[in-house]
Motif scaffolding. Sequence first.
Motif, PDB file in Angstrom:
ATOM      1  N   SER A   7       0.987  -1.418   0.097  1.00  0.00           N
ATOM      2  CA  SER A   7       0.022  -0.067   0.007  1.00  0.00           C
ATOM      3  C   SER A   7       0.938   1.287   0.070  1.00  0.00           C
ATOM      4  O   SER A   7       2.159   1.278   0.178  1.00  0.00           O
ATOM      5  CB  SER A   7      -0.959   0.000   1.016  1.00  0.00           C
ATOM      6  N   GLY A   8       0.226   2.324  -0.334  1.00  0.00           N
ATOM      7  CA  GLY A   8       0.957   3.634  -0.354  1.00  0.00           C
ATOM      8  C   GLY A   8       1.450   4.233  -1.482  1.00  0.00           C
ATOM      9  O   GLY A   8       2.015   5.500  -1.435  1.00  0.00           O
ATOM     10  N   GLY A   9       1.068   3.721  -2.420  1.00  0.00           N
ATOM     11  CA  GLY A   9       1.585   4.415  -3.715  1.00  0.00           C
ATOM     12  C   GLY A   9       0.633   5.542  -3.814  1.00  0.00           C
ATOM     13  O   GLY A   9      -0.306   5.979  -3.486  1.00  0.00           O
ATOM     14  N   GLY A  10       1.018   6.495  -4.919  1.00  0.00           N
ATOM     15  CA  GLY A  10       0.097   7.700  -5.663  1.00  0.00           C
ATOM     16  C   GLY A  10       0.855   8.625  -6.251  1.00  0.00           C
ATOM     17  O   GLY A  10       1.653   8.045  -6.931  1.00  0.00           O
ATOM     18  N   LEU A  11       0.106   9.632  -6.322  1.00  0.00           N
ATOM     19  CA  LEU A  11       0.590  10.579  -7.190  1.00  0.00           C
ATOM     20  C   LEU A  11       1.281  11.869  -6.506  1.00  0.00           C
ATOM     21  O   LEU A  11       0.595  12.558  -5.683  1.00  0.00           O
ATOM     22  CB  LEU A  11      -0.244  11.432  -8.055  1.00  0.00           C
ATOM     23  N   VAL A  12       2.513  12.248  -6.750  1.00  0.00           N
ATOM     24  CA  VAL A  12       3.024  13.264  -6.126  1.00  0.00           C
ATOM     25  C   VAL A  12       3.917  14.117  -7.147  1.00  0.00           C
ATOM     26  O   VAL A  12       4.632  13.808  -7.955  1.00  0.00           O
ATOM     27  CB  VAL A  12       4.146  12.590  -5.021  1.00  0.00           C
ATOM     28  N   GLN A  13       4.186  15.481  -6.747  1.00  0.00           N
ATOM     29  CA  GLN A  13       5.094  16.099  -7.385  1.00  0.00           C
ATOM     30  C   GLN A  13       6.441  16.205  -7.237  1.00  0.00           C
ATOM     31  O   GLN A  13       7.003  15.261  -6.122  1.00  0.00           O
ATOM     32  CB  GLN A  13       4.680  17.804  -7.001  1.00  0.00           C
ATOM     33  N   ALA A  14       7.492  16.440  -8.091  1.00  0.00           N
ATOM     34  CA  ALA A  14       8.882  16.384  -8.023  1.00  0.00           C
ATOM     35  C   ALA A  14       9.233  16.857  -6.771  1.00  0.00           C
ATOM     36  O   ALA A  14       8.883  18.263  -6.450  1.00  0.00           O
ATOM     37  CB  ALA A  14       9.631  16.809  -9.368  1.00  0.00           C
ATOM     38  N   GLY A  15      10.113  16.364  -6.035  1.00  0.00           N
ATOM     39  CA  GLY A  15      10.710  16.887  -4.868  1.00  0.00           C
ATOM     40  C   GLY A  15       9.844  16.356  -3.483  1.00  0.00           C
ATOM     41  O   GLY A  15      10.267  16.673  -2.288  1.00  0.00           O
ATOM     42  N   GLY A  16       8.460  15.933  -3.906  1.00  0.00           N
ATOM     43  CA  GLY A  16       7.937  15.243  -2.592  1.00  0.00           C
ATOM     44  C   GLY A  16       8.209  14.030  -2.108  1.00  0.00           C
ATOM     45  O   GLY A  16       9.297  13.508  -2.433  1.00  0.00           O
ATOM     46  N   SER A  17       7.504  13.667  -1.086  1.00  0.00           N
ATOM     47  CA  SER A  17       7.927  12.200  -0.525  1.00  0.00           C
ATOM     48  C   SER A  17       6.460  11.320  -0.537  1.00  0.00           C
ATOM     49  O   SER A  17       5.345  11.867  -0.698  1.00  0.00           O
ATOM     50  CB  SER A  17       8.013  12.473   0.904  1.00  0.00           C
ATOM     51  N   LEU A  18       6.812  10.010  -0.410  1.00  0.00           N
ATOM     52  CA  LEU A  18       5.702   9.024  -0.339  1.00  0.00           C
ATOM     53  C   LEU A  18       6.456   7.706   0.670  1.00  0.00           C
ATOM     54  O   LEU A  18       7.598   7.817   0.595  1.00  0.00           O
ATOM     55  CB  LEU A  18       5.328   8.421  -1.717  1.00  0.00           C
ATOM     56  N   ARG A  19       5.561   7.215   1.112  1.00  0.00           N
ATOM     57  CA  ARG A  19       5.923   5.921   2.065  1.00  0.00           C
ATOM     58  C   ARG A  19       5.003   4.705   1.625  1.00  0.00           C
ATOM     59  O   ARG A  19       3.825   4.736   1.646  1.00  0.00           O
ATOM     60  CB  ARG A  19       5.658   6.205   3.455  1.00  0.00           C
ATOM     61  N   LEU A  20       5.608   3.760   1.205  1.00  0.00           N
ATOM     62  CA  LEU A  20       5.244   2.399   0.898  1.00  0.00           C
ATOM     63  C   LEU A  20       5.156   1.618   1.991  1.00  0.00           C
ATOM     64  O   LEU A  20       6.370   1.688   2.837  1.00  0.00           O
ATOM     65  CB  LEU A  20       5.945   1.628  -0.206  1.00  0.00           C
ATOM     66  N   SER A  21       4.162   0.671   2.021  1.00  0.00           N
ATOM     67  CA  SER A  21       4.301  -0.429   3.174  1.00  0.00           C
ATOM     68  C   SER A  21       3.946  -1.530   2.557  1.00  0.00           C
ATOM     69  O   SER A  21       3.182  -1.684   1.382  1.00  0.00           O
ATOM     70  CB  SER A  21       3.117   0.061   4.273  1.00  0.00           C
ATOM     71  N   CYS A  22       4.558  -2.772   3.297  1.00  0.00           N
ATOM     72  CA  CYS A  22       4.200  -4.217   2.557  1.00  0.00           C
ATOM     73  C   CYS A  22       4.301  -5.037   3.741  1.00  0.00           C
ATOM     74  O   CYS A  22       4.932  -5.251   4.755  1.00  0.00           O
ATOM     75  CB  CYS A  22       5.186  -4.459   1.638  1.00  0.00           C
ATOM     76  N   THR A  23       3.220  -5.905   3.770  1.00  0.00           N
ATOM     77  CA  THR A  23       2.989  -6.691   4.929  1.00  0.00           C
ATOM     78  C   THR A  23       2.703  -8.123   4.484  1.00  0.00           C
ATOM     79  O   THR A  23       2.142  -8.295   3.496  1.00  0.00           O
ATOM     80  CB  THR A  23       1.458  -6.272   5.842  1.00  0.00           C
ATOM     81  N   ALA A  24       3.668  -8.740   5.244  1.00  0.00           N
ATOM     82  CA  ALA A  24       3.705 -10.363   4.948  1.00  0.00           C
ATOM     83  C   ALA A  24       2.673 -11.152   5.924  1.00  0.00           C
ATOM     84  O   ALA A  24       2.758 -10.771   7.044  1.00  0.00           O
ATOM     85  CB  ALA A  24       5.191 -10.734   5.096  1.00  0.00           C
ATOM     86  N   SER A  25       2.334 -12.330   5.199  1.00  0.00           N
ATOM     87  CA  SER A  25       1.693 -13.378   5.806  1.00  0.00           C
ATOM     88  C   SER A  25       1.919 -14.691   5.456  1.00  0.00           C
ATOM     89  O   SER A  25       2.504 -14.748   4.508  1.00  0.00           O
ATOM     90  CB  SER A  25       0.263 -12.855   5.722  1.00  0.00           C
TER      91      SER A  25
END
Length: 117
Positions: A7-25
């Motif tokens: 989860s955590g993707g998306g659209l962001v402007q250059a210079g911005g930040s995003l955080r992706l997460s991945c949960t294992a089961s």
Amino acid sequence: QVQLLESGGGLVQAGGSLRLSCTASGRTFSLNRMGWFRQAPGKEREFVAAVTWRLGMRSYADSVKGRFTISRDNAKNTVYLQMNSLKPEDTAVYYCSADVGSGWVSWGQGTQVTVSS
């Protein structure tokens, strides 16, 4: 088998930040490493970052060093990718992957990251 949910993707402007997460089961006791890969349109999938599950040793692709940080929460079976100073060339589908001792064998469904200029 290890199942991965990103989860955590998306659209962001250059210079911005995003955080992706991945949960294992599933068979999470067998985790050796978890990592992130990405695939841009018309390009091959490439390594981004990885972390060893027990000791937390990290590795990065040269293209993201100093901008991206991989981390893990063993209690939550979750790996994160903090992406700062994003560039348009970071635009890709990002995939989480797990290594259970025989290479990168488990993959998430992918999450789109789009960086606009």
